[in-house]
Design an enzyme around this catalytic site. Structure first.
Site, PDB file in Angstrom:
ATOM      1  N   SER A 127       0.845  -1.191   0.000  1.00 25.35           N
ATOM      2  CA  SER A 127       0.000   0.000   0.000  1.00 25.35           C
ATOM      3  C   SER A 127       0.889   1.254   0.000  1.00 25.35           C
ATOM      4  O   SER A 127       1.717   1.404  -0.903  1.00 25.35           O
ATOM      5  CB  SER A 127      -0.947  -0.045   1.205  1.00 25.35           C
ATOM      6  OG  SER A 127      -2.010   0.867   1.051  1.00 25.35           O
ATOM      7  N   HIS A 181      -7.755  -5.666   0.212  1.00 20.22           N
ATOM      8  CA  HIS A 181      -6.556  -4.852   0.323  1.00 20.22           C
ATOM      9  C   HIS A 181      -5.488  -5.511   1.199  1.00 20.22           C
ATOM     10  O   HIS A 181      -4.290  -5.326   0.979  1.00 20.22           O
ATOM     11  CB  HIS A 181      -6.924  -3.478   0.888  1.00 20.22           C
ATOM     12  CG  HIS A 181      -5.864  -2.443   0.729  1.00 20.22           C
ATOM     13  ND1 HIS A 181      -5.459  -1.961  -0.500  1.00 20.22           N
ATOM     14  CD2 HIS A 181      -5.104  -1.790   1.656  1.00 20.22           C
ATOM     15  CE1 HIS A 181      -4.511  -1.057  -0.335  1.00 20.22           C
ATOM     16  NE2 HIS A 181      -4.265  -0.934   0.961  1.00 20.22           N
TER      17      HIS A 181
END
Length: 270
Positions: free
Chosen positions: A114, A248
């Protein structure tokens, strides 16, 4: 495995995990999992926004004995709680790069998840342009390529908006966010990281000199497979994409598969 064989293996592993030389600034910026005094390679892991080195603790000794793992310890959290947070990508990448310099005696690969993927990319650019050092590989996870970024100014909104986004993405124990005292401790670092992300706009697709390996969960709510494929635009030395089930934080459920992929690239590069 018998109990005696298990004890012998444990003792052998402990013998290999010798103390590594002290590098003052690096030891402040990185949690080190030293497998041996003279590793053949290193893997630097850059955590996500709001994340800490402890998130990747299980990665520390998950690789072969020739690989030393470093995990970035961002300021403003855990054992760096009193250190001022960093609020820009430029400063964060500069400071990580500077702290990494004493560890470049062996090939270094970078892995970022990320926000950490953008940090890893910026560190790779700095190593090459400023010091003439080409990383062995760049691993990017769950993050849009630099020229496809679409920053959001969440850092300018209230605490509840930040907490809602952290909950949406997952990866953080909800009980930590529900406890008012713990949330008060966590929020400054979360807001600082979202400032880093929110002020890091689309950048030119400046290539890196090493292969780029991209990783993503197929149900990621913030990053698409096309976003990850766009990393190929900065990877003239080679690119591949691994897609795993999940959102995610797919890497929580598929830790072994991801570590196996990273490990194969590490040993192949060596």
């Amino acid at each position: 495995m018998t109990a005696s064989a298990s004890a012998s293996a444990s003792a052998s592993a402990s013998a290999r995990r010798v103390a590594a030389p002290v590098r003052p600034d690096g030891d402040r910026w990185f949690r080190r999992y030293a497998v041996r005094a003279d590793p053949r390679r290193r893997l630097l892991i850059l955590p996500h926004a709001g994340g800490s080195a402890s998130f990747f603790h299980s990665w520390g000794l998950a690789f072969d004995e020739d690989t030393e793992v470093l995990v970035a310890r961002y300021p403003g959290r855990h054992d760096r709680l009193t250190d001022p947070c960093v609020h820009s990508m430029e400063e964060l990448a500069d400071r990580v790069t500077d702290a990494l310099l004493p560890f470049l005696d062996v090939p270094v690969s970078l892995f970022g998840h990320s926000m950490g993927a953008s940090v890893a990319y910026e560190v790779a650019l700095r190593l090459e342009s400023r010091y003439g050092v080409r990383p062995a590989a760049l691993h990017v996870s769950s993050r849009k390529a630099p020229h496809r970024l679409t920053p959001r100014a969440l850092y300018e909104e209230g605490d509840e908006a930040l907490i809602a986004e952290v909950r949406r993405l997952g990866g953080t124990d909800d009980s930590l966010l529900d406890d008012p005292d713990l949330r008060e401790i966590l929020l400054p670092a979360i807001r600082a990281d979202f400032t880093v992300v929110g002020t890091y706009g689309p950048r030119p697709a400046t290539p890196v000199g090493c292969p780029v390996h991209a990783h993503i969960g197929d149900q990621d709510p913030s990053t698409t497979i096309e976003d990850m494929t766009a990393w190929s635009d900065v990877a003239p030395a080679g690119f591949d994409l691994q897609t795993l089930p999940g959102g995610h934080f797919y890497l929580l459920e598929h830790r072994e598969a991801l570590i196996g992929s990273v490990s194969r690239h590490l040993t192949a590069t060596a």
